[in-house]
Enzyme design. Structure first.
Site, PDB file in Angstrom:
ATOM      1  N   LYS A  81      46.230  45.554  70.671  1.00 17.90           N
ATOM      2  CA  LYS A  81      46.266  45.097  69.289  1.00 17.90           C
ATOM      3  C   LYS A  81      45.470  43.821  69.142  1.00 17.90           C
ATOM      4  O   LYS A  81      45.341  43.106  70.134  1.00 17.90           O
ATOM      5  CB  LYS A  81      47.690  44.879  68.789  1.00 17.90           C
ATOM      6  CG  LYS A  81      48.684  44.204  69.733  1.00 17.90           C
ATOM      7  CD  LYS A  81      48.448  42.844  70.288  1.00 17.90           C
ATOM      8  CE  LYS A  81      48.202  41.658  69.427  1.00 17.90           C
ATOM      9  NZ  LYS A  81      48.109  40.388  70.209  1.00 17.90           N
ATOM     10  N   TYR A 123      52.674  40.988  64.627  1.00 15.69           N
ATOM     11  CA  TYR A 123      54.009  41.454  65.047  1.00 15.69           C
ATOM     12  C   TYR A 123      55.004  41.368  63.894  1.00 15.69           C
ATOM     13  O   TYR A 123      55.930  42.171  63.806  1.00 15.69           O
ATOM     14  CB  TYR A 123      54.522  40.637  66.233  1.00 15.69           C
ATOM     15  CG  TYR A 123      53.813  40.961  67.526  1.00 15.69           C
ATOM     16  CD1 TYR A 123      54.201  42.055  68.293  1.00 15.69           C
ATOM     17  CD2 TYR A 123      52.750  40.185  67.979  1.00 15.69           C
ATOM     18  CE1 TYR A 123      53.554  42.359  69.475  1.00 15.69           C
ATOM     19  CE2 TYR A 123      52.098  40.478  69.163  1.00 15.69           C
ATOM     20  CZ  TYR A 123      52.503  41.570  69.910  1.00 15.69           C
ATOM     21  OH  TYR A 123      51.852  41.878  71.082  1.00 15.69           O
TER      22      TYR A 123
HETATM   23  P1  NAD Z   1      42.229  37.092  78.269  1.00 15.33           P
HETATM   24  O1  NAD Z   1      41.288  36.103  77.709  1.00 15.33           O
HETATM   25  O2  NAD Z   1      43.249  36.613  79.251  1.00 15.33           O
HETATM   26  O3  NAD Z   1      41.436  38.294  78.959  1.00 15.33           O
HETATM   27  C1  NAD Z   1      40.321  38.853  78.367  1.00 15.33           C
HETATM   28  C2  NAD Z   1      39.510  39.607  79.409  1.00 15.33           C
HETATM   29  O4  NAD Z   1      38.317  40.090  78.786  1.00 15.33           O
HETATM   30  C3  NAD Z   1      39.096  38.745  80.591  1.00 15.33           C
HETATM   31  O5  NAD Z   1      39.249  39.479  81.772  1.00 15.33           O
HETATM   32  C4  NAD Z   1      37.623  38.480  80.337  1.00 15.33           C
HETATM   33  O6  NAD Z   1      36.872  38.332  81.533  1.00 15.33           O
HETATM   34  C5  NAD Z   1      37.191  39.723  79.596  1.00 15.33           C
HETATM   35  N1  NAD Z   1      36.045  39.505  78.722  1.00 15.33           N
HETATM   36  C6  NAD Z   1      34.978  40.330  78.612  1.00 15.33           C
HETATM   37  N2  NAD Z   1      34.077  39.861  77.750  1.00 15.33           N
HETATM   38  C7  NAD Z   1      34.558  38.700  77.290  1.00 15.33           C
HETATM   39  C8  NAD Z   1      34.070  37.736  76.377  1.00 15.33           C
HETATM   40  N3  NAD Z   1      32.902  37.890  75.731  1.00 15.33           N
HETATM   41  N4  NAD Z   1      34.817  36.644  76.140  1.00 15.33           N
HETATM   42  C9  NAD Z   1      36.019  36.483  76.744  1.00 15.33           C
HETATM   43  N5  NAD Z   1      36.544  37.362  77.635  1.00 15.33           N
HETATM   44  C10 NAD Z   1      35.810  38.461  77.905  1.00 15.33           C
HETATM   45  O7  NAD Z   1      42.921  37.803  77.025  1.00 15.33           O
HETATM   46  P2  NAD Z   1      44.287  38.607  76.990  1.00 15.33           P
HETATM   47  O8  NAD Z   1      45.371  37.675  76.567  1.00 15.33           O
HETATM   48  O9  NAD Z   1      44.474  39.362  78.236  1.00 15.33           O
HETATM   49  O10 NAD Z   1      44.021  39.575  75.740  1.00 15.33           O
HETATM   50  C11 NAD Z   1      43.235  40.754  75.865  1.00 15.33           C
HETATM   51  C12 NAD Z   1      43.650  41.732  74.748  1.00 15.33           C
HETATM   52  O11 NAD Z   1      45.021  42.060  74.920  1.00 15.33           O
HETATM   53  C13 NAD Z   1      43.537  41.180  73.328  1.00 15.33           C
HETATM   54  O12 NAD Z   1      43.153  42.186  72.453  1.00 15.33           O
HETATM   55  C14 NAD Z   1      44.938  40.714  73.005  1.00 15.33           C
HETATM   56  O13 NAD Z   1      45.227  40.741  71.621  1.00 15.33           O
HETATM   57  C15 NAD Z   1      45.762  41.752  73.743  1.00 15.33           C
HETATM   58  N6  NAD Z   1      47.074  41.249  74.152  1.00 15.33           N
HETATM   59  C16 NAD Z   1      48.154  41.975  73.828  1.00 15.33           C
HETATM   60  C17 NAD Z   1      49.404  41.545  74.192  1.00 15.33           C
HETATM   61  C18 NAD Z   1      50.607  42.371  73.854  1.00 15.33           C
HETATM   62  O14 NAD Z   1      51.721  41.880  73.990  1.00 15.33           O
HETATM   63  N7  NAD Z   1      50.439  43.616  73.447  1.00 15.33           N
HETATM   64  C19 NAD Z   1      49.556  40.338  74.874  1.00 15.33           C
HETATM   65  C20 NAD Z   1      48.407  39.624  75.206  1.00 15.33           C
HETATM   66  C21 NAD Z   1      47.169  40.080  74.837  1.00 15.33           C
END
Ligand code: NAD
Length: 335
Positions: A106, A191
């Site tokens: 999401k 949410y």
């Molecule tokens: P994060 O920043 O920790 O991870 C992002 C990943 O994408 C990293 O591995 C990074 O290397 C990669 N990436 C590739 N291209 C990138 C760029 N141009 N800039 C930045 N990172 C890049 O983020 P996250 O918290 O893991 O979130 C990732 C997704 O998951 C998002 O869509 C977020 O909304 C979703 N999320 C959902 C929940 C949930 O509870 N459902 C919780 C956290 C995150």
């Protein structure tokens, strides 16, 4: 017998950031109907750790360039897109074209057009698409759905919810509109929107919204720092939401004819606490992500719909767009 031979579906995580590393990969050690079969990463330095920790064979490790060749890998059934929001559409569509079922995190995408393209790509490939809406599989939220949709305490008059978190890194993608699509609203305010819709069992017909003050205009130059909004549902139900990147807030509440029921905290990965007019809710705390992924695997195996399909993600993107339009114009926006 390996996991595939046990009848489990293989999942490949795309993007090995915080959520994949700390929530999804550990959850995939608890799932009964799917397992962590592969990874897709743009950061080669992460590969060794993941490979050894989760015994992932070299043949199941991809990067963003060779990702499309995943189509030739029968051990991967599901691709789970866990990238910054601006990359959801591209990788969902590429996964569908590679013949894989998809879970997309999401918010589903940056706009309705992307949502439509993602849904169309999965339909064309004959594959299922679901959104990472983990709370539909949490017993406390299931109870909110039961109490609300069955009108256990009479008709709902009003709902309120707030979700705010405190992202510390000023350089992260969440604060860059081109990568996130928006600020706390699309990230965590979503949410509250979900909670309003699944508790009432209704979709909004109009929204109003107000941007909060920017006490840190440098950090929040690209996205809102906080936002309040009001959703009008059918039956005259009013839902009041608040989201923020500088306030730690977290609850979901429904006021019905014969009393209120609520969760506080509501939206975290664990630690939900709930109350009804009869007292404290008592449910087990589950691994939401394991339940969510197992449900999707079972939906695929049993050829039944997922309760959190792409169409639901699309509906929510439409609501997000309407809230921003209302915020920017100061006018009520009909959906
Ligand atoms: P994060 O920043 O920790 O991870 C992002 C990943 O994408 C990293 O591995 C990074 O290397 C990669 N990436 C590739 N291209 C990138 C760029 N141009 N800039 C930045 N990172 C890049 O983020 P996250 O918290 O893991 O979130 C990732 C997704 O998951 C998002 O869509 C977020 O909304 C979703 N999320 C959902 C929940 C949930 O509870 N459902 C919780 C956290 C995150």
């Amino acid at each position: 017998m390996n996991q595939k031979q046990q009848g489990k579906l293989g999942i490949a995580l795309v993007g090995l950031g915080y959520y994949s590393e700390n929530l999804l990969a550990p959850a995939l050690q608890e799932t009964e109907h799917c397992y962590l079969a592969g990874i897709v990463t743009g950061t080669p330095s992460k590969i060794d750790k993941w490979k050894s920790k989760y015994s992932i064979p070299d043949s199941n490790i991809y990067n963003y360039q060779n990702f499309d060749s995943i189509k030739d890998n029968p051990t991967i059934d599901i691709v789970y897109v866990v990238l910054p929001n601006s990359m959801h559409a591209e990788f969902t569509i590429r996964a569908a074209q590679a013949g894989k079922h998809v879970i997309c995190e999401k918010p589903m995408a940056m706009n309705i057009k992307e949502c439509d393209d993602m849904i169309a790509a999965c339909k064309k490939a004959g594959k299922m698409l679901s959104i990472g809406y983990r709370l539909h599989f949490d017993p406390y939220h299931r109870e909110m759905i039961r109490l609300g949709t069955k009108r256990v305490y009479g008709n709902i008059k009003k709902m309120s919810a707030a979700f705010g978190i405190l992202p510390d890194d000023p350089n992260q993608w969440r604060l860059k509109k081109a990568l996130s699509g928006g600020g706390p609203l699309v990230d965590v305010g979503l949410y509250c929107i979900q909670g309003f819709c699944y508790t009432t069992g209704l979709d909004p017909i109009a929204v109003s919204a107000q941007e909060g003050p920017k006490t840190n205009p440098v950090k929040f130059k690209d996205v809102e720092q906080s936002l309040t909004w009001q959703m009008e549902m059918p039956d005259g139900i009013i839902c009041e939401g608040k989201t923020s990147y500088t306030e730690d807030i977290n609850f979901l509440k429904a006021d019905a004819e014969r009393g209120s029921f609520e969760l506080s905290s509501a939206f975290n990965y664990t630690g939900q606490s709930g109350r009804t007019p009869e007292g404290k809710m008592q449910f087990p705390h589950v691994n939401q992500q394991a339940k969510q992924m197992d449900d999707f695997a079972l939906a695929i195996k049993n050829n039944r719909p997922t309760p959190v399909p792409g169409e639901m993600g699309r509906r929510d993107v439409r609501i997000l767009e309407a809230i921003y339009e209302a915020m920017n114009t100061g006018k009520k926006v009909t959906i």
